[in-house]
Design a protein around this motif. Structure first.
Motif: not given
Length: 51
Positions: A13-19, A25-28
């Motif tokens: 779940q944590r990995t999914l949330l971070l991804t 954020l990367t796109g922005w």
């Protein structure tokens, strides 16, 4: 055994949330860099207005 599954579920779940947060954020960030480069280029070579 059930505690092991619970820990793996939390990590997932944590990995999914971070991804999920990292992708926009990367796109922005890429978009901001591209806009910054375009603005910097227009300051160096101003476009003359037709007026």
């Amino acid at each position: 055994m059930s505690s092991l599954l619970r820990v793996q579920g939390r990590i997932g779940q944590r990995t999914l949330l971070l991804t999920t947060a990292a992708v926009p954020l990367t796109g922005w960030a890429v978009h901001a860099v591209a806009l910054h480069k375009r603005l910097a280029a227009t300051k160096r070579f101003p476009v003359k207005s037709p007026c």
